[in-house]
Design a protein around this motif. Sequence first.
Motif, PDB file in Angstrom:
ATOM      1  N   PRO A 129      31.133 -20.176 -20.652  1.00  0.00           N
ATOM      2  CA  PRO A 129      31.829 -21.056 -21.590  1.00  0.00           C
ATOM      3  C   PRO A 129      31.197 -20.965 -22.973  1.00  0.00           C
ATOM      4  O   PRO A 129      30.004 -20.694 -23.112  1.00  0.00           O
ATOM      5  CB  PRO A 129      31.664 -22.444 -20.983  1.00  0.00           C
ATOM      6  N   ALA A 130      32.008 -21.199 -23.988  1.00  0.00           N
ATOM      7  CA  ALA A 130      31.508 -21.175 -25.364  1.00  0.00           C
ATOM      8  C   ALA A 130      30.524 -22.334 -25.557  1.00  0.00           C
ATOM      9  O   ALA A 130      30.695 -23.407 -24.960  1.00  0.00           O
ATOM     10  CB  ALA A 130      32.662 -21.298 -26.339  1.00  0.00           C
ATOM     11  N   PRO A 131      29.483 -22.118 -26.353  1.00  0.00           N
ATOM     12  CA  PRO A 131      28.533 -23.209 -26.569  1.00  0.00           C
ATOM     13  C   PRO A 131      29.200 -24.368 -27.308  1.00  0.00           C
ATOM     14  O   PRO A 131      30.122 -24.169 -28.102  1.00  0.00           O
ATOM     15  CB  PRO A 131      27.420 -22.574 -27.410  1.00  0.00           C
ATOM     16  N   LEU A 132      28.726 -25.556 -27.008  1.00  0.00           N
ATOM     17  CA  LEU A 132      29.267 -26.747 -27.671  1.00  0.00           C
ATOM     18  C   LEU A 132      28.795 -26.789 -29.122  1.00  0.00           C
ATOM     19  O   LEU A 132      27.711 -26.319 -29.440  1.00  0.00           O
ATOM     20  CB  LEU A 132      28.818 -28.009 -26.940  1.00  0.00           C
TER      21      LEU A 132
END
Length: 137
Positions: A129-132
């Motif tokens: 997942p893309a980093p927050l």
Amino acid sequence: MTEAPAPDAAPDTAQPTGPTCNACGSRAAVQWRRRLTDAEFAAHLALEQQRRDERLRLADPQQPAPDFGPLPTPADCITPIFGCATHAINADAAALVHQKTCTAPDPARLPGCNCTPEPAPQPTPDPEPAPLPPGWS
């Protein structure tokens, strides 16, 4: 007075609908895939070339010529094989692509076959997942 059309004669035996067993012609219960034999691949290649030649013949000369890409290779082609409940291979083997020399459904080898099927493709892992954004947790 008009005459009613004569009813069609009833068939002697009921023909199965849909795919039929490659061994006996009964209604298929299982399907698996195998690579094309050399003769099947040559026929497939000839049909593909004929299709391309026909499209080129019918193409508008004022437009760019159709781009077909490369001709298929044996690794690109498979054919379905069907087996009835009597001539079926096991479900694990049916899930794999068999070699072009596979003789299934051969009653002498059921529920297996005489080849080593290709290994099943490995599932693709879930993407990271893309980093927050900063400050999100």
